[in-house]
Design an enzyme around this catalytic site. Structure first.
Site, PDB file in Angstrom:
ATOM      1  CE  LYS A 140     -66.665  39.069 -14.320  1.00  0.00           C
ATOM      2  NZ  LYS A 140     -68.048  40.170 -15.055  1.00  0.00           N
ATOM      3  CB  SER A 198     -68.806  41.957 -11.886  1.00  0.00           C
ATOM      4  OG  SER A 198     -68.725  41.377 -13.632  1.00  0.00           O
ATOM      5  CB  SER A 222     -69.001  43.487 -15.527  1.00  0.00           C
ATOM      6  OG  SER A 222     -69.891  43.873 -14.403  1.00  0.00           O
TER       7      SER A 222
HETATM    8  N1  GLN Z   1     -72.656  46.660 -12.224  1.00  0.00           N
HETATM    9  C1  GLN Z   1     -73.563  46.025 -12.346  1.00  0.00           C
HETATM   10  C2  GLN Z   1     -74.348  45.084 -12.098  1.00  0.00           C
HETATM   11  O1  GLN Z   1     -74.034  45.546 -10.757  1.00  0.00           O
HETATM   12  C3  GLN Z   1     -72.907  45.718 -14.011  1.00  0.00           C
HETATM   13  C4  GLN Z   1     -73.210  44.385 -13.758  1.00  0.00           C
HETATM   14  C5  GLN Z   1     -71.959  43.546 -14.730  1.00  0.00           C
HETATM   15  O2  GLN Z   1     -72.111  44.518 -15.582  1.00  0.00           O
HETATM   16  N2  GLN Z   1     -72.415  42.432 -14.552  1.00  0.00           N
HETATM   17  O3  GLN Z   1     -75.060  44.317 -12.337  1.00  0.00           O
END
Ligand code: GLN
Length: 475
Positions: free
Chosen positions: A78, A153, A177
């Site tokens: 990532k 994400s 994410s």
């Molecule tokens: N969707 C969550 C956020 O926007 C989780 C994101 C993540 O785990 N990096 O914070």
């Protein structure tokens, strides 16, 4: 193609018996990347030559009999994990032209065991998002439906695995994410216990939540990666010193487990009927298989989402203050003094969602709101953490769907922030509590989109979590 049909664990046997080579496998992955990535947008960089060179070296080592544990495992990472001398942008324009100056511990440990890094995955900007639509480099497309999001994400990581552009991907999970994109793309995604894996070389979003996580098509491959990347690290003072089990050797235990689910989960309004059906029939199946299944009430579930968003935005506002146009990447050309350079670089370099979170995070930390929001959220966090741990002390696992819905349509939630945040409803509790959680596939809806089952367990019980998941899936 071999890589379309086999897990890494299987490919490794073929490599060992001389039935294929790492160079051949990398070429197959590259073929998939060339055919699919222009549409799916899962990889922002492809390290074609680097991967082929690494593959040739590892082939030599296999011949000599001194190859590492992950020899020939092709991995993508990532875009928030550092890989020395390779680009790092966190899905953001503010890091334009930035290259990592060192390699993240988790990535280095993969390399040390002869894994091959094939590319850098698209993701939501600074890992903030649930659909991968917040990337400065465009949305990632779910291979199961050309108008569907892959989740976020770590959407690029999930799709790279889903579409066989690599065997495994390292993502990060702050509030879901890794698990939610795994659920949306029909693969396995593990968020370990907070502090199980070093965060050295992971660009911070919310430091008391951020975890490196693993995405793959099966539990065995996840276990193998975990035992390599987890554990003490002199570069991260917050990482746990607890010894790391050889997870992949402990996947065969099949005890009858004590399982809990929350009635609030089934009663929730936003739960897609097919997700509910799949979950209820999974519970039935588990009962029939001899596991003990208990319904419990966990009213604090209602507070997990607001607790999570208040605390993560507060932490993000502090962490992201380092991107000021001076030290990294993008610098505005429209500034005429120091202060306007800071302001314009940040205003032009960050995307909308990131700016919104920095503003809200700054507000909840400000003197007038600190007690009402930040402090209160800290207290709520402790209650949620204590509540979940108490249940996990008496039972083996908590089960719930990974997400309330399957992969939604691209663009369908971008105008409704609340709906987007609700996609994280079931993943944030484990993040708030710091406990490990995994998503494994449990069927598909009528449109063929995958449904994920989420399993939570006690801190540092990844061994049990993985072997239980393995018993559900890989056998
Ligand atoms: N969707 C969550 C956020 O926007 C989780 C994101 C993540 O785990 N990096 O914070």
């Amino acid at each position: 193609m071999l890589v379309d049909q086999h897990s890494y664990t299987e490919l490794r046997k073929l490599l060992q018996f001389g039935e294929t080579t790492c160079v051949h496998l990398v070429n197959e992955y590259l073929q998939n990347i060339h055919a699919k990535n222009p549409k799916l947008n899962a990889l922002l960089s492809v390290y074609e030559q680097g991967a082929l060179d690494q593959a040739a070296e590892v082939d030599q080592k296999i011949k000599q009999g001194n190859a590492g544990k992950l020899a020939g495992m092709v991995v993508s990472i990532k875009d928030v994990l550092c890989y020395k001398d390779h680009p790092l942008q966190c899905g953001s324009e503010i890091l334009d032209n930035f290259h990592s100056q060192f390699t993240a511990t988790a990535v280095q440990r993969l390399l040390d065991e002869d894994a091959i890094i094939i590319g850098r995955n698209n993701c939501d900007e600074f890992a903030m998002g649930s659909s991968n639509e917040n990337s400065a480099f465009g949305a990632v497309v779910n291979e199961d439906g050309e108008n569907r999001v892959p989740g976020g994400s770590s959407g690029g990581s999930a799709v790279a695995v889903q579409a066989n552009m690599c065997a495994v991907s390292l993502g990060t999970d702050t509030g879901g994410s890794v698990r939610q994109p795994a659920s949306f793309t029909g693969i396995v995604g593990l968020k370990p216990t907070y502090s199980r894996i070093s965060r050295h070389g992971l660009a911070a979003y919310a430091s008391t939540f951020d975890c490196v996580g693993v995405l793959a098509k099966n539990v065995e491959d996840v276990a193998l990666v975990m035992e390599v990347i987890a554990g003490a690290d002199e570069y991260d003072s917050t990482v746990s010193q607890q010894p790391v089990p050889t997870y992949s050797q402990q996947l065969n235990a099949e005890p009858k487990s004590s399982l809990v689910y929350f009635k609030e989960v089934l009663e929730g309004e936003g739960l897609q009927p097919e997700v509910k059906e799949a979950f209820v029939s999974k519970l039935e199946e588990l009962k029939k298989a001899g596991h003990q299944v208990t319904e419990m009430s966990f009213p604090l579930l209602d507070y997990a989402l607001s607790t999570y968003y208040i605390l993560t935005m507060a932490e993000a506002s502090s962490n992201l203050s380092r991107y000021d146009g001076v030290r990294y990447g993008y610098r505005s050309e429209n500034a005429n003094n120091l202060e306007s350079m800071y302001k314009k670089s940040r205003a032009e370099g960050f995307g909308e969602e990131v700016k919104k979170r920095i503003l809200v995070g700054t507000a909840v930390l400000s003197a007038s709101y600190h007690d009402a929001y930040y402090l209160k959220a800290q207290k709520a966090r402790r209650l949620i953490q204590d509540g979940l741990n108490e249940i996990l002390n008496d039972h083996d696992f908590i089960l719930m769907p990974t997400a309330p819905t399957t992969a939604f349509e691209i663009g369908s939630k971008t105008d409704n922030q609340m709906e987007m945040y609700l996609a994280d409803l079931f993943t944030v509790p484990a993040s708030v509590a710091g406990v490990p959680a995994i998503s494994v596939p449990m069927g598909r809806d009528q449109e063929g989109m995958s449904i994920g089952l989420q399993i939570l367990s006690k801190p540092f019980s990844e061994d049990k979590l993985l072997s239980f998941s393995h018993s559900l899936l890989d056998q």
